[in-house]
Write a protein that holds these residues in place. Structure first.
Motif, PDB file in Angstrom:
ATOM      1  N   TYR A 101      -1.383  38.484   0.036  1.00  0.00           N
ATOM      2  CA  TYR A 101      -1.391  39.153  -1.276  1.00  0.00           C
ATOM      3  C   TYR A 101      -2.251  40.400  -1.165  1.00  0.00           C
ATOM      4  N   ASP A 161       4.462  41.377  -7.476  1.00  0.00           N
ATOM      5  CA  ASP A 161       3.997  40.525  -8.566  1.00  0.00           C
ATOM      6  C   ASP A 161       4.335  41.204  -9.887  1.00  0.00           C
ATOM      7  N   GLN A 182       1.299  44.154  -7.636  1.00  0.00           N
ATOM      8  CA  GLN A 182       0.854  44.091  -6.246  1.00  0.00           C
ATOM      9  C   GLN A 182       1.899  43.431  -5.355  1.00  0.00           C
ATOM     10  N   TYR A 233       3.294  40.782 -12.790  1.00  0.00           N
ATOM     11  CA  TYR A 233       2.201  40.986 -13.728  1.00  0.00           C
ATOM     12  C   TYR A 233       1.170  41.990 -13.234  1.00  0.00           C
ATOM     13  N   THR A 234       0.925  42.027 -11.922  1.00  0.00           N
ATOM     14  CA  THR A 234      -0.103  42.933 -11.393  1.00  0.00           C
ATOM     15  C   THR A 234       0.482  44.150 -10.702  1.00  0.00           C
ATOM     16  N   SER A 279      -4.753  42.873  -2.053  1.00  0.00           N
ATOM     17  CA  SER A 279      -5.838  42.804  -3.027  1.00  0.00           C
ATOM     18  C   SER A 279      -5.918  44.082  -3.848  1.00  0.00           C
ATOM     19  N   CYS A 280      -6.371  43.920  -5.068  1.00  0.00           N
ATOM     20  CA  CYS A 280      -6.469  45.035  -6.001  1.00  0.00           C
ATOM     21  C   CYS A 280      -7.740  45.833  -5.829  1.00  0.00           C
ATOM     22  N   ASP A 281      -8.713  45.303  -5.083  1.00  0.00           N
ATOM     23  CA  ASP A 281     -10.008  45.998  -4.966  1.00  0.00           C
ATOM     24  C   ASP A 281     -10.100  46.825  -3.728  1.00  0.00           C
TER      25      ASP A 281
END
Length: 129
Positions: free
Chosen positions: A125, A104, A109, A106-107, A127-129
């Motif tokens: 996807y 991605d 990820q 923008y992130t 996850s960021c957490d």
């Protein structure tokens, strides 16, 4: 106001094929399964670990979903995972074709697309957490 996504509803062309895909290959848990005689239709409620759900329906003679070029409306369903590469390898070992992993912009990820038995675009996807 809105708190979270409760469920997404999917209409499939072959109930048994899609049931196998979502339960056996993707590992979603069956909450309830009903055959609705008056509609000649199945309704299968499936749970993800966070409590969100997918409702899988079968309807006779449902028209195909326009995908390419993409039509207006829901573009795809994305599932959060801890490790995209590991999940991709696991699904490929089960015979599911996935695209190449992308990042991605923008992130930062990783994510990857694949399709259900009716060609509905699905995404994993990280996850960021």
């Amino acid at each position: 106001m809105l708190k979270r996504l409760h469920h997404a509803a999917i209409i499939c062309s072959d109930y048994q094929v899609s049931r196998h895909f979502y339960t056996e290959l993707l590992g979603l848990r069956v909450l309830a399964e009903h055959y609705r005689e008056q509609r000649l239709s199945y309704k299968l409620d499936l749970a993800l670990p966070d409590g969100s759900q997918i409702e899988l329906f079968s309807f006779a003679d449902a028209p195909p979903r326009p995908s390419y070029p993409e039509a207006r409306g829901l573009r795809h369903l994305a599932f959060a995972v801890d490790d995209v590469a590991l999940c991709k390898a696991t699904l490929e070992a089960k015979g599911i074709a996935l695209e190449a992993i992308r990042i991605d912009e923008y992130t930062g990820q990783p994510f990857v697309f694949f399709a259900d038995p009716d060609g509905l675009p699905l995404e994993l996807y990280q996850s960021c957490d």
